[in-house]
Scaffold this motif. Structure first.
Motif, PDB file in Angstrom:
ATOM      1  N   SER A  27       0.862  -1.188   0.000  1.00 45.31           N
ATOM      2  CA  SER A  27       0.000   0.000   0.000  1.00 45.31           C
ATOM      3  C   SER A  27       0.894   1.232   0.000  1.00 45.31           C
ATOM      4  O   SER A  27       2.116   1.118   0.199  1.00 45.31           O
ATOM      5  CB  SER A  27      -0.923   0.011   1.210  1.00 45.31           C
ATOM      6  N   TYR A  28       0.326   2.414  -0.253  1.00 45.82           N
ATOM      7  CA  TYR A  28       1.139   3.623  -0.299  1.00 45.82           C
ATOM      8  C   TYR A  28       0.265   4.838  -0.004  1.00 45.82           C
ATOM      9  O   TYR A  28      -0.977   4.774  -0.015  1.00 45.82           O
ATOM     10  CB  TYR A  28       1.792   3.780  -1.674  1.00 45.82           C
ATOM     11  N   LYS A  29       0.933   5.974   0.237  1.00 46.20           N
ATOM     12  CA  LYS A  29       0.233   7.248   0.346  1.00 46.20           C
ATOM     13  C   LYS A  29       1.089   8.339  -0.275  1.00 46.20           C
ATOM     14  O   LYS A  29       2.323   8.225  -0.337  1.00 46.20           O
ATOM     15  CB  LYS A  29      -0.112   7.566   1.786  1.00 46.20           C
ATOM     16  N   GLY A  67      -1.307  12.156   2.613  1.00 52.13           N
ATOM     17  CA  GLY A  67      -2.678  11.776   2.267  1.00 52.13           C
ATOM     18  C   GLY A  67      -3.076  10.426   2.829  1.00 52.13           C
ATOM     19  O   GLY A  67      -2.397   9.846   3.679  1.00 52.13           O
ATOM     20  N   GLN A  68      -4.208   9.923   2.342  1.00 51.49           N
ATOM     21  CA  GLN A  68      -4.754   8.659   2.819  1.00 51.49           C
ATOM     22  C   GLN A  68      -3.965   7.483   2.219  1.00 51.49           C
ATOM     23  O   GLN A  68      -3.527   7.516   1.065  1.00 51.49           O
ATOM     24  CB  GLN A  68      -6.233   8.541   2.423  1.00 51.49           C
ATOM     25  N   GLU A  69      -3.814   6.423   3.009  1.00 51.95           N
ATOM     26  CA  GLU A  69      -3.168   5.188   2.528  1.00 51.95           C
ATOM     27  C   GLU A  69      -4.108   4.501   1.543  1.00 51.95           C
ATOM     28  O   GLU A  69      -5.312   4.412   1.781  1.00 51.95           O
ATOM     29  CB  GLU A  69      -2.843   4.280   3.706  1.00 51.95           C
ATOM     30  N   GLN A  70      -3.575   3.962   0.459  1.00 54.70           N
ATOM     31  CA  GLN A  70      -4.398   3.308  -0.564  1.00 54.70           C
ATOM     32  C   GLN A  70      -3.661   2.099  -1.127  1.00 54.70           C
ATOM     33  O   GLN A  70      -2.447   1.985  -1.013  1.00 54.70           O
ATOM     34  CB  GLN A  70      -4.752   4.298  -1.678  1.00 54.70           C
ATOM     35  N   ASP A  71      -4.458   1.182  -1.732  1.00 53.47           N
ATOM     36  CA  ASP A  71      -3.873  -0.038  -2.297  1.00 53.47           C
ATOM     37  C   ASP A  71      -3.039   0.295  -3.529  1.00 53.47           C
ATOM     38  O   ASP A  71      -3.375   1.193  -4.308  1.00 53.47           O
ATOM     39  CB  ASP A  71      -4.974  -1.026  -2.683  1.00 53.47           C
ATOM     40  N   TYR A  72      -1.967  -0.486  -3.717  1.00 60.37           N
ATOM     41  CA  TYR A  72      -1.064  -0.278  -4.857  1.00 60.37           C
ATOM     42  C   TYR A  72      -1.442  -1.207  -6.000  1.00 60.37           C
ATOM     43  O   TYR A  72      -1.649  -2.409  -5.800  1.00 60.37           O
ATOM     44  CB  TYR A  72       0.389  -0.536  -4.431  1.00 60.37           C
ATOM     45  N   ASP A  73      -1.543  -0.663  -7.222  1.00 60.45           N
ATOM     46  CA  ASP A  73      -1.844  -1.436  -8.424  1.00 60.45           C
ATOM     47  C   ASP A  73      -0.522  -1.714  -9.145  1.00 60.45           C
ATOM     48  O   ASP A  73       0.088  -0.807  -9.729  1.00 60.45           O
ATOM     49  CB  ASP A  73      -2.799  -0.647  -9.331  1.00 60.45           C
ATOM     50  N   ILE A  90       2.232   4.246 -10.233  1.00 66.92           N
ATOM     51  CA  ILE A  90       1.767   5.524  -9.671  1.00 66.92           C
ATOM     52  C   ILE A  90       2.192   6.645 -10.617  1.00 66.92           C
ATOM     53  O   ILE A  90       3.400   6.804 -10.892  1.00 66.92           O
ATOM     54  CB  ILE A  90       2.357   5.763  -8.267  1.00 66.92           C
TER      55      ILE A  90
END
Length: 870
Positions: A438-440, A444-450, A455
């Protein structure tokens, strides 16, 4: 006497009729049991019973200390012949087995002869391997008394002291009485089974009236009673050849069926190896007590052979290899199932390798792979401590030791300053099992990495990545990367060399400064004269662009989306030299006939193109080739020293000599010598080498190239005047008066290449008949010369390949004592010359076709004029 001979023949025929023969061929006749151990094979009433070995292979194999019994149900055996794979007493030979009596061997053949219903052979210390066993027996005929059958109870040994074996005798011949003898003693009547309690030979025969059967025998051997032991420690105290019965509880530590059914077992006191167990047991199987065997020692390894009674219980145990070091790999610890942890592997050669540089490892099982990529690595090696003359470790499993490392997070591209939008990928290493990324962005908010999309970074920011993997403590690993996005710098295109006028083809490099990420450089080349594309929008290569003709070179930069974002061009004018054509010169330039590189000609063929003056001489073994204008004429000396000499047919009064040449590479040697002067070392780039001989010039005769491997010559040019010497013709003997026939030979000084000699001869018999004796020109033959048997005028002419006269000589030969059929007023006069004039007024020293006026001039100043028709 005749009657006796007939009876003898009948007896012999009867004997032949009674004989039967059975052949066991190992390539054809096989038992149904494919596992080594006890085997049985029967064919046409003959049976082979093998206690331990194989009867289903390329050879019949009786293992060491085992036995095979050959018996017959169709008549007594009189002969057995073994054909073995080795000779005498060498391993596998016929001398490696024995029986009671009647057995001999020679070479690869073992032969038993006697009279018995069965014969037992025991191998002694080594296997016996036979490809063929031939059994001869005597068939019972009607009216014959069949030999008794000896049946033992128990039927199979071994028999131990203190026990009793009962021998029962039976006979198929009705009414026949059976007699028996013990240890070759007297025969006595048989009534009841015979009890045997010690080693005894029992023989038997059957009697009916005045007929007797053949005698059959069996030897019953009693051995010392097997020792009873309860532990493997006791077993290891027993000597080689000792038989025993084990009453303890052993457990299987390892079993392998691919190599002699090896079975390793242990109890609380030790471990041992069972050789050719004949049965399969999973690791951890607890064996039932009461099995038996015999101690053997092979190459220092103690093993159990002739095992019997192996059975599994329902109990199992978990087997864990004993952790040891290489110091524990000793003969005292043989058969221990163990593991050496963190060991190094080296010296891998076939099935052999080294453990920690000290202990011998040996791969015995095909399922184990010995690693070859071992540099800097360690391994956990599980296996068996064994002995083959010296201690060794037999691996059953080799596992690389991989140290658990912390998770490493990287960013691609890495943190830094960029001039355009970036797609950042997060990469992780050293994860254990499944993991989550995951990353931010900034705070900002933490979010799942694709992982597929990455990114997108279009402005300056910081990415913080988090990785959670499947470790026991579910540790979270974290890393950050800061990116600064600046405005892109202007794209700048340059050409090297720059646009301009050149005298030869150019390799142009296109250089681009500030090429955007993902952008592509392409180029086009347009012919300046034809105004058409030579190359249209091709991807540019680092090798550059070959500009061979006058053209415009265009450079095009496309972004990742395929849009043209930068363009520039440069014009090149290529002014090529005109071909150089000089008599007597060898000249190669970039307009040579082979400039397209398609011609591949030998040196001789090249020189055929030169009209005058050149001759190629070389001791170099390889041919010379014409390539394009850049490579010119290539000369190679293969792998040995050589030289190339350009020898001029005619000398030159040269003012200046120019040679354009190059060496192949710096590691080789190539020198140039002009007119015998100082040798000049050739450079690896094309260079001009000159010899200035002044206004008056000097004579030059050769140009020499010395090479150790390969060199190239592009141009050889000589400025000056060619010295062409005049040919001079001489004859031997010289013109004059001689007695008898003369053979005239002709020599030419300064004879041009490809020129030829011709001659005519006009007899001086009579002035009026001079032309009647004239022939056309005859080509001169150096081997035969010219035979002159009469007086006359001999004319020698030198002509070139076009037939043009280059030089001539003529003169009279007077041959004395030569009688003639015609006498004339001019007979005996010496002719000076002969000329022929045709109706067109043309003159020649040979006759024209048609009407000729012939003018003969004599030495005394007189002449004769006649007319002839040719």
């Amino acid at each position: 006497m005749k009657k006796f001979f007939s009876l003898l023949m009948m007896a012999l025929l009867t004997t032949v009729m009674w004989a039967g023969e059975v052949t066991f061929d190992a390539s054809v006749d096989k038992s149904g049991n494919t596992t080594a151990g006890a085997q049985t094979l029967t064919k046409e009433g003959i049976t082979i019973n093998l206690t331990n070995g194989t009867l289903n292979d390329a050879q019949y194999r009786c293992y060491a200390n085992a036995s095979w019994t050959i018996s017959s149900s169709v008549g007594n055996i009189t002969k057995i012949v073994f054909t073995c794979t080795a000779s005498g007493t060498t391993k596998y030979g016929p001398g490696c087995q024995k029986t009671d009596a009647g057995y001999t061997y020679s070479g690869t053949t073992g032969t038993w002869e006697g009279d018995a219903s069965e014969v037992t052979f025991t191998s002694t210390g080594s296997q016996v391997r036979a490809t063929k066993i031939v059994v001869t027996y005597t068939e019972a005929q009607e009216g014959d008394v069949v030999a008794p059958v000896i049946t033992l109870d128990p039927a199979d040994g071994p028999y131990y002291e203190g026990s009793t074996v009962t021998a029962t005798l039976t006979c198929e011949t009705e009414g026949a009485a059976i007699q028996y003898a013990l240890n070759d003693g007297d025969f006595q009547a048989y009534t009841d089974p015979v009890a045997l309690t010690e080693t005894t030979k029992i023989s038997a025969k059957a009697v009916l009236g005045d007929k007797e059967s053949s005698v059959v025998s069996k030897t019953v051997t009693f051995k010392e009673a097997a020792k009873t032991i309860a532990t493997i420690a006791e077993l290891k105290e027993l000597g080689k050849g000792t038989e025993f019965t084990y009453t303890g509880n052993a457990v299987v530590t390892y079993f392998n069926s691919t190599y002699n059914n090896y079975l390793w077992v242990k109890d609380e006191t030790g471990a041992t190896l069972i050789y050719q167990s004949g049965k399969t047991f999973p690791q951890g199987t607890v064996l039932a007590s009461g099995w038996s065997g015999k101690i053997d020692v092979y190459k220092g390894l103690t093993e159990i052979v002739s095992v019997a009674g192996l059975e599994a219980t329902e109990d199992t145990q978990t087997i864990t290899p004993k952790e040891i070091t290489t110091d524990d790999v000793t003969a005292a610890n043989q058969a221990v199932f163990a593991v050496i942890r963190g060991a190094t592997i080296s010296g891998v050669s076939g099935m052999n390798f080294k453990i920690n540089e000290t202990v011998a490892g040996y791969k015995r099982y095909s399922s184990v792979t010995i690693p070859t990529d071992v540099e800097g690595k360690t391994f956990d090696i599980t296996g068996i401590i064994s002995v083959f003359n010296n201690p060794q470790f037999i691996p059953t499993e080799i596992v690389e030791v991989v140290e658990e490392k912390p998770v490493v997070i990287t960013f691609d591209p890495a943190a830094g300053t960029y001039t355009g939008k970036q797609t950042v990928k997060i990469n992780v290493e050293n994860t254990v099992g499944d993991y989550i990324i995951s990353y931010k962005i900034n705070d900002g908010q933490e979010q799942d990495y694709d992982e597929q999309a990455g990114i997108e970074v279009a402005e300056s920011l910081t990415i913080t990545a988090y990785v959670l993997d499947s470790r026991e403590n579910e540790e979270v690993f974290e890393a950050s990367a800061a990116y600064v996005i600046e405005a892109p710098k202007p794209i700048n295109i340059t050409f090297d060399p720059a646009a301009g006028t050149y005298t030869e083809a150019q390799i142009v490099k296109i250089n681009v400064e500030n090429l955007p990420e993902g952008a592509v450089l392409k180029y086009s080349l347009i012919d300046s004269e034809e105004e058409e594309f030579i190359v249209n929008n091709e991807t540019y290569s680092e090798n550059g662009v070959n500009v061979e003709v006058s053209a415009v070179l265009m450079a095009n930069v496309y972004d990742a989306a395929g849009t043209l974002i930068k363009y520039d061009e440069a014009e090149y004018v290529i002014e090529k030299k005109e071909p150089v054509v000089l008599d007597g010169m060898i000249v190669f330039n970039d307009l040579d006939a082979a400039q397209d590189g398609s011609a591949v000609l030998s040196a001789t063929k090249i020189l055929d193109k030169i009209e005058k003056g050149a001759e190629y001489v070389s001791n170099v073994t390889e041919s010379a080739y014409v390539y394009d204008g850049l490579n010119g004429l290539k000369f190679s000396s293969s792998s040995k020293n050589g030289n190339v000499t350009f020898a001029l047919t005619n000398k030159w009064l040269a003012k200046k000599v120019t040679v354009i040449a190059r060496n192949w590479k710096e590691s080789e040697t190539a020198t140039l010598t002009i007119n015998g002067g100082e040798a000049q070392q050739l450079a690896t780039d094309w260079a001009v080498y000159t010899l200035d001989l002044g206004e008056n010039g000097e004579e030059i005769s050769e140009i020499k190239l010395n090479v150790t491997k390969r060199a190239y010559v592009k141009v050889i040019n000589i400025e000056g005047e060619e010295i062409i010497p005049t040919p001079v013709i001489t004859v031997t003997p010289d013109f004059g008066e001689y007695e008898g026939t003369q053979v005239v030979t002709v020599a030419v000084e300064n004879k041009p290449v490809d020129s030829k000699l011709y001659y005519t001869f006009v007899e001086a018999e009579a002035e009026a008949n001079a032309m009647l004796n004239a022939d056309d020109e005859i080509e001169y033959n150096e081997e035969t010369g010219i035979e002159v048997s009469k007086s006359g005028l001999l004319t020698i002419i030198l002509r070139n390949v076009a037939g043009e006269e280059l030089a001539s000589i003529e003169g009279n030969y007077t041959i004395k004592n030569t009688s003639t059929a015609v006498e004339g007023i001019n007979a005996g006069k010496a002719m000076k010359s002969v000329r022929y004039i045709n109706v067109a007024g043309q003159q020649s020293n040979t006759a024209f076709t048609g009407v000729n006026i012939v003018v003969v001039n004599y030495e005394d100043g007189t002449k004769a004029i006649t007319k002839v028709v040719k």
